[in-house]
Design a protein around this motif. Structure first.
Motif, PDB file in Angstrom:
ATOM      1  N   ASP B  10     -34.293  30.773  20.113  1.00 13.67           N
ATOM      2  CA  ASP B  10     -35.311  31.429  19.302  1.00 13.67           C
ATOM      3  C   ASP B  10     -35.671  30.934  18.025  1.00 13.67           C
ATOM      4  O   ASP B  10     -34.772  30.401  17.289  1.00 13.67           O
ATOM      5  CB  ASP B  10     -34.476  32.876  19.168  1.00 13.67           C
ATOM      6  CG  ASP B  10     -35.675  33.804  18.805  1.00 13.67           C
ATOM      7  OD1 ASP B  10     -35.898  34.763  19.503  1.00 13.67           O
ATOM      8  OD2 ASP B  10     -35.574  34.064  17.441  1.00 13.67           O
ATOM      9  N   GLN B  12     -36.250  32.274  15.070  1.00  8.49           N
ATOM     10  CA  GLN B  12     -35.333  33.006  14.022  1.00  8.49           C
ATOM     11  C   GLN B  12     -34.085  32.685  13.948  1.00  8.49           C
ATOM     12  O   GLN B  12     -33.536  33.189  13.029  1.00  8.49           O
ATOM     13  CB  GLN B  12     -35.984  34.300  13.836  1.00  8.49           C
ATOM     14  CG  GLN B  12     -37.456  34.595  13.594  1.00  8.49           C
ATOM     15  CD  GLN B  12     -37.866  35.941  13.944  1.00  8.49           C
ATOM     16  OE1 GLN B  12     -37.659  36.652  14.982  1.00  8.49           O
ATOM     17  NE2 GLN B  12     -38.475  36.631  12.719  1.00  8.49           N
ATOM     18  N   ILE B  14     -30.159  33.694  15.024  1.00  6.36           N
ATOM     19  CA  ILE B  14     -29.543  35.078  15.367  1.00  6.36           C
ATOM     20  C   ILE B  14     -29.902  35.913  13.972  1.00  6.36           C
ATOM     21  O   ILE B  14     -29.301  36.079  13.040  1.00  6.36           O
ATOM     22  CB  ILE B  14     -27.861  34.871  15.235  1.00  6.36           C
ATOM     23  CG1 ILE B  14     -27.545  33.983  16.463  1.00  6.36           C
ATOM     24  CG2 ILE B  14     -27.425  36.253  15.437  1.00  6.36           C
ATOM     25  CD1 ILE B  14     -26.132  33.959  16.702  1.00  6.36           C
ATOM     26  N   HIS B  15     -30.856  36.701  14.209  1.00  3.90           N
ATOM     27  CA  HIS B  15     -31.380  37.529  13.102  1.00  3.90           C
ATOM     28  C   HIS B  15     -30.688  38.952  13.522  1.00  3.90           C
ATOM     29  O   HIS B  15     -29.985  39.218  14.241  1.00  3.90           O
ATOM     30  CB  HIS B  15     -32.853  37.600  12.834  1.00  3.90           C
ATOM     31  CG  HIS B  15     -33.563  37.685  14.195  1.00  3.90           C
ATOM     32  ND1 HIS B  15     -33.892  36.626  15.094  1.00  3.90           N
ATOM     33  CD2 HIS B  15     -34.293  38.868  14.455  1.00  3.90           C
ATOM     34  CE1 HIS B  15     -34.539  37.390  15.879  1.00  3.90           C
ATOM     35  NE2 HIS B  15     -34.685  38.668  15.859  1.00  3.90           N
ATOM     36  N   ALA B  16     -31.078  39.879  12.629  1.00  2.20           N
ATOM     37  CA  ALA B  16     -30.570  41.207  12.618  1.00  2.20           C
ATOM     38  C   ALA B  16     -30.512  41.872  13.929  1.00  2.20           C
ATOM     39  O   ALA B  16     -29.452  42.352  14.314  1.00  2.20           O
ATOM     40  CB  ALA B  16     -31.139  42.054  11.629  1.00  2.20           C
ATOM     41  N   ARG B  17     -31.759  41.879  14.481  1.00  2.55           N
ATOM     42  CA  ARG B  17     -31.699  42.496  16.020  1.00  2.55           C
ATOM     43  C   ARG B  17     -30.883  42.048  17.122  1.00  2.55           C
ATOM     44  O   ARG B  17     -30.154  42.606  17.567  1.00  2.55           O
ATOM     45  CB  ARG B  17     -33.095  42.588  16.232  1.00  2.55           C
ATOM     46  CG  ARG B  17     -33.856  44.193  16.066  1.00  2.55           C
ATOM     47  CD  ARG B  17     -35.060  44.170  16.457  1.00  2.55           C
ATOM     48  NE  ARG B  17     -35.254  44.262  18.001  1.00  2.55           N
ATOM     49  CZ  ARG B  17     -36.451  44.282  18.428  1.00  2.55           C
ATOM     50  NH1 ARG B  17     -37.744  43.936  17.967  1.00  2.55           N
ATOM     51  NH2 ARG B  17     -36.466  44.487  19.799  1.00  2.55           N
ATOM     52  N   GLY B  20     -27.255  42.814  16.128  1.00  2.00           N
ATOM     53  CA  GLY B  20     -26.825  44.114  16.605  1.00  2.00           C
ATOM     54  C   GLY B  20     -26.745  44.375  18.066  1.00  2.00           C
ATOM     55  O   GLY B  20     -25.753  44.890  18.482  1.00  2.00           O
ATOM     56  N   GLU B  21     -27.675  43.504  18.855  1.00  2.00           N
ATOM     57  CA  GLU B  21     -27.334  43.853  20.388  1.00  2.00           C
ATOM     58  C   GLU B  21     -25.995  43.058  20.940  1.00  2.00           C
ATOM     59  O   GLU B  21     -25.526  43.646  21.486  1.00  2.00           O
ATOM     60  CB  GLU B  21     -28.678  42.946  21.071  1.00  2.00           C
ATOM     61  CG  GLU B  21     -29.702  43.858  21.108  1.00  2.00           C
ATOM     62  CD  GLU B  21     -31.028  42.944  21.613  1.00  2.00           C
ATOM     63  OE1 GLU B  21     -30.782  42.340  22.305  1.00  2.00           O
ATOM     64  OE2 GLU B  21     -32.027  43.151  20.931  1.00  2.00           O
ATOM     65  N   VAL B  23     -23.287  42.846  19.058  1.00  2.00           N
ATOM     66  CA  VAL B  23     -22.215  43.832  18.558  1.00  2.00           C
ATOM     67  C   VAL B  23     -22.037  44.941  19.609  1.00  2.00           C
ATOM     68  O   VAL B  23     -20.944  45.129  19.958  1.00  2.00           O
ATOM     69  CB  VAL B  23     -22.469  44.278  17.146  1.00  2.00           C
ATOM     70  CG1 VAL B  23     -21.375  45.573  16.693  1.00  2.00           C
ATOM     71  CG2 VAL B  23     -22.328  43.155  16.138  1.00  2.00           C
ATOM     72  N   LYS B  24     -23.243  45.516  20.156  1.00  4.62           N
ATOM     73  CA  LYS B  24     -23.293  46.621  20.957  1.00  4.62           C
ATOM     74  C   LYS B  24     -22.701  46.217  22.191  1.00  4.62           C
ATOM     75  O   LYS B  24     -21.728  46.843  22.776  1.00  4.62           O
ATOM     76  CB  LYS B  24     -24.817  47.025  21.083  1.00  4.62           C
ATOM     77  CG  LYS B  24     -25.124  48.336  20.956  1.00  4.62           C
ATOM     78  CD  LYS B  24     -26.128  48.929  21.520  1.00  4.62           C
ATOM     79  CE  LYS B  24     -27.487  48.528  21.006  1.00  4.62           C
ATOM     80  NZ  LYS B  24     -28.570  49.161  21.472  1.00  4.62           N
ATOM     81  N   ILE B  47     -20.920  43.025  12.657  1.00  5.89           N
ATOM     82  CA  ILE B  47     -22.173  42.398  12.457  1.00  5.89           C
ATOM     83  C   ILE B  47     -22.517  41.590  11.097  1.00  5.89           C
ATOM     84  O   ILE B  47     -23.274  40.761  11.225  1.00  5.89           O
ATOM     85  CB  ILE B  47     -23.474  43.710  12.364  1.00  5.89           C
ATOM     86  CG1 ILE B  47     -24.736  43.105  12.328  1.00  5.89           C
ATOM     87  CG2 ILE B  47     -23.180  44.721  11.148  1.00  5.89           C
ATOM     88  CD1 ILE B  47     -25.882  44.178  13.023  1.00  5.89           C
ATOM     89  N   PHE B  48     -21.957  41.886  10.095  1.00  2.00           N
ATOM     90  CA  PHE B  48     -21.919  41.104   8.981  1.00  2.00           C
ATOM     91  C   PHE B  48     -21.540  39.725   9.208  1.00  2.00           C
ATOM     92  O   PHE B  48     -22.184  38.629   8.713  1.00  2.00           O
ATOM     93  CB  PHE B  48     -21.330  41.817   7.694  1.00  2.00           C
ATOM     94  CG  PHE B  48     -22.006  42.747   7.077  1.00  2.00           C
ATOM     95  CD1 PHE B  48     -23.421  42.709   6.872  1.00  2.00           C
ATOM     96  CD2 PHE B  48     -21.528  44.065   6.860  1.00  2.00           C
ATOM     97  CE1 PHE B  48     -24.190  43.579   6.011  1.00  2.00           C
ATOM     98  CE2 PHE B  48     -22.199  45.043   6.265  1.00  2.00           C
ATOM     99  CZ  PHE B  48     -23.504  45.098   5.955  1.00  2.00           C
ATOM    100  N   MET B  51     -23.824  37.668  11.289  1.00  2.24           N
ATOM    101  CA  MET B  51     -25.120  37.285  10.405  1.00  2.24           C
ATOM    102  C   MET B  51     -24.770  36.217   9.323  1.00  2.24           C
ATOM    103  O   MET B  51     -25.725  35.694   9.236  1.00  2.24           O
ATOM    104  CB  MET B  51     -25.739  38.678   9.768  1.00  2.24           C
ATOM    105  CG  MET B  51     -26.414  39.613  10.807  1.00  2.24           C
ATOM    106  SD  MET B  51     -27.069  41.033   9.949  1.00  2.24           S
ATOM    107  CE  MET B  51     -28.401  40.540   9.280  1.00  2.24           C
ATOM    108  N   ASN B  83     -31.295  35.882  27.350  1.00  7.68           N
ATOM    109  CA  ASN B  83     -32.479  36.868  27.386  1.00  7.68           C
ATOM    110  C   ASN B  83     -33.070  37.140  26.083  1.00  7.68           C
ATOM    111  O   ASN B  83     -34.416  37.073  26.041  1.00  7.68           O
ATOM    112  CB  ASN B  83     -32.070  38.009  28.008  1.00  7.68           C
ATOM    113  CG  ASN B  83     -31.942  38.036  29.397  1.00  7.68           C
ATOM    114  OD1 ASN B  83     -32.546  36.915  30.111  1.00  7.68           O
ATOM    115  ND2 ASN B  83     -31.279  39.078  29.932  1.00  7.68           N
TER     116      ASN B  83
END
Lengths: 543, 85
Positions: B10, B12, B14-17, B20-21, B23-24, B47-48, B51, B83
């Motif tokens: 990708d 960008q 490993i950006h925030a979204r 977040g996924e 972590v989930k 998450i921190f 990131m 994915n």
């Protein structure tokens, strides 16, 4: 009167008072406490409340701006629950025996410094997220919310920039327009404005000051202008324009949600043409059943260098998602010597219309083509995407294109990258393609007739030359016969044929097109509802 | 313990979204899941930390899974990476 300009993200006119949004950061003071346990209990309560607020915001944002844009609130929840973040706050409270507010302030500074010191621009900007969640905790502890829109009458919101958490909290009924100093046409505020169908300007050249609060202003989303304390003349002119817009809207609103079918029961796919993602709101507003022509050139024209696969993927994906299952036909790159893009390094030509352009570039420089195809195929996972190729003249071109598409699919499978199946069609815009339409129809899934180029090439008339106006006939029987022949050959092979050129919106020809059996008409978004009106009043069986 | 590495495609990173996924997904398993980018490993449930790795396109990130459901966790995480990153 003061006049400022910005980039418009949505047409329309708003007249009202300004409301200046300003962020107020909390000041925290360090206080020694005896009872640390009490501070920790307050922390747990505030955290719980913050997560509850964010969950509500997430649900609200899902409805207002879609799941993808709402994800930020889910991420904020995770950040609040992050153990490093929570441990840091608890540690400061217990080890230094200080108040909770101070511990939050210090932790926020530490974490945002970590992000701010990262190389990546995107990560640098994430410092704002840390501040945002920490401010939320502090607001809850203080028992006050930040930047609340307190007004009885709707206002024009003026801000430096707006975070998603800020716009979602605003009462949408109270907003006439957004005007921001920063922000791009793809920013959250822009998306929200489009979804709400209200005029909005971003990147506006004005300086924010509290003095603007409550001043009269007019936002003209058509020209990208904001008038502060407008004079009588401007006010009258824009009030009239606003009324006209509203009249038009009212008249056509009655046609929204109605089927595109003639009195005698012939169905038509009524689609819209778009040249940029900013047109999407107009497509939805005018209730088109799909996008019949997505001119992908803008992605190239707005870039300084070849747009990457991922940049394109993100754009196609967002269009597919916005259209939510309705068909989106992406026309591959249609650039040539007349639409100049420096980084393509195209040489000047004697006859640009007959020159090195569109599919000819793609087949000569397959790397450029493949990047676009990969992006389209990947995005098709997220919606109903079809692809069509411009400036086709021969069977060989179509076969070569299909080979390249197969190569791209194979590469994607090997790299285990998800992609979807897309329908493949061609533009019929050269007389050669019309003459070969019987054979071409067996190779593709649909035809889309580009009447602008087809007319120019059939009549050998340059439409830019005013001297030729006397010879130009938009309804020339030669062109109409070309269209008829194309449609007949499409149907013989069992595929559909549409029109995506200007002629498709010519209401005096609608009946004739329907008689020919044209299956799809794709017109600019503003023409959809007038065309729907005519279709619904037509009886093809009657003279 | 199981390990797995993945090169980010990708643009960008490993950006925030996606963080977040991740972590989930990680939180649905009891195993200890760690992620690293050439340096020390951090908890994939925070998450921190993720990131903070600043993983960009072309970087190869390593994962380790340790616990009862390590196999299922590896499978879920590798699927997510392919994915969305």
């Amino acid at each position: 009167m003061q006049v400022y300009h910005g980039k418009s993200v949505f047409g329309g006119i708003a007249i009202g008072k300004l409301w200046v949004f300003s962020k107020k950061e909390h000041q925290v003071v360090r206080v020694k406490v005896q009872d640390c346990e009490k501070e920790l209990v307050r922390y747990e309560q505030a955290k719980e409340e913050a997560i509850k607020q964010l969950q509500a915001l997430y649900e609200k944002a899902c409805k207002e701006v879609g799941e993808a844009n709402a994800a930020i609130f889910e991420i904020h929840q995770m950040m609040l629950e992050d153990e490093d973040y929570t441990d840091s706050i608890k540690n400061i409270v217990t080890s230094q025996q200080v108040n909770l507010e101070y511990a939050i302030g210090v932790t926020a500074d530490n974490f945002s410094t970590m992000f701010a010191s990262m190389e990546d621009e995107y990560m640098k900007a994430r410092a704002a997220d840390v501040k945002d969640i920490s401010e939320r905790l502090l607001s809850i502890l203080k028992g006050k919310s930040n930047g609340e829109l307190k007004t009885d009458t709707p206002v024009i919101v003026l801000a430096d920039d707006l975070a998603p958490s800020e716009t979602v909290q605003m009462d949408k009924e109270k907003i006439l327009s957004f005007v921001t100093v920063h922000g791009s046409v793809n920013s959250h505020t822009a998306i929200l404005a489009r979804t709400m169908s209200i005029p909005a300007l971003v990147g506006t050249d004005l300086t924010l000051s509290e003095e603007l609060n409550g001043q009269e202003a007019i936002v003209d989303g058509f020209s990208g202008t904001i008038y502060i304390q407008p004079d009588e003349k401007i006010r009258e002119e824009l009030e009239r324009k606003k009324e006209e817009e509203e009249e038009k809207k009212k008249l056509l609103l009655t046609l929204k949600g109605k089927e595109d079918v003639t009195l005698d029961g012939q169905h038509v796919m009524l689609y819209a043409n778009i040249g940029n993602t900013s047109d999407l709101a107009m497509v939805l507003k005018n209730d088109a059943s799909g996008i019949g022509l997505f001119r992908s050139e803008f992605i190239y024209l707005e870039s300084e260098d070849f747009p990457t696969e991922n940049e394109q993927f993100q754009i196609y994906k967002s269009v597919a998602e916005t259209m939510a299952g309705k068909r989106v036909i992406i026309r591959t790159l249609d650039i040539g010597a007349d639409k100049k893009v420096d980084y393509f390094g195209l040489e000047p030509e004697e006859n640009p219309a007959l020159g090195y352009r569109a599919i000819r570039i793609c087949l000569s420089q397959p790397d450029i083509f493949k990047t676009q195809l990969r992006a389209i195929l990947r995005a098709s996972v997220y919606g109903n995407i079809a692809v069509m190729y411009p400036m086709i003249t021969s069977l060989e071109e179509v076969r070569r294109i299909k080979e390249i598409v197969e190569e791209v699919k194979k590469e994607l499978s090997e790299q285990r990258i998800a992609f979807g199946e897309v329908l493949q069609g061609i533009m019929i815009e050269t007389p050669a393609a019309v003459m070969m339409s019987e054979e071409l129809a067996k190779e593709v899934d649909f035809f889309s007739i580009g009447t602008n180029d087809l007319t120019q090439y059939t009549l050998a008339i340059d439409r830019q030359n005013p001297k030729l106006d006397a010879f130009y006939d938009a309804h020339h029987p030669a062109v109409l016969r070309m269209i008829q022949m194309t449609v007949e050959n499409a149907h013989k092979a069992g595929i559909w044929a549409g029109i995506c050129g200007e002629l498709g919106a010519d209401l005096s020809l609608t009946k004739e097109f329907l008689k020919m059996g044209v299956d799809e008409l794709s017109v600019s978004p503003g023409r959809v509802l007038p065309l729907r009106k005519v279709i619904r009043e037509t009886d093809v069986t009657k003279a | 313990m199981k390990t797995f590495s993945y090169t980010i495609k990708d643009e960008q990173g490993i950006h925030a979204r996606p963080a977040g996924e991740l972590v989930k997904v990680a939180k649905t398993f009891t195993s200890e899941i760690k992620i690293g980018n050439g340096g020390s490993m951090v908890d994939a449930k925070k998450i921190f930390g993720i990131m903070g790795l600043g993983a960009k396109k072309g970087d190869t990130v390593e994962f380790s899974f340790d616990g009862e459901d390590e196999e299922q966790a590896l499978e879920a995480v590798s699927k997510l990476m392919e994915n969305s990153l």
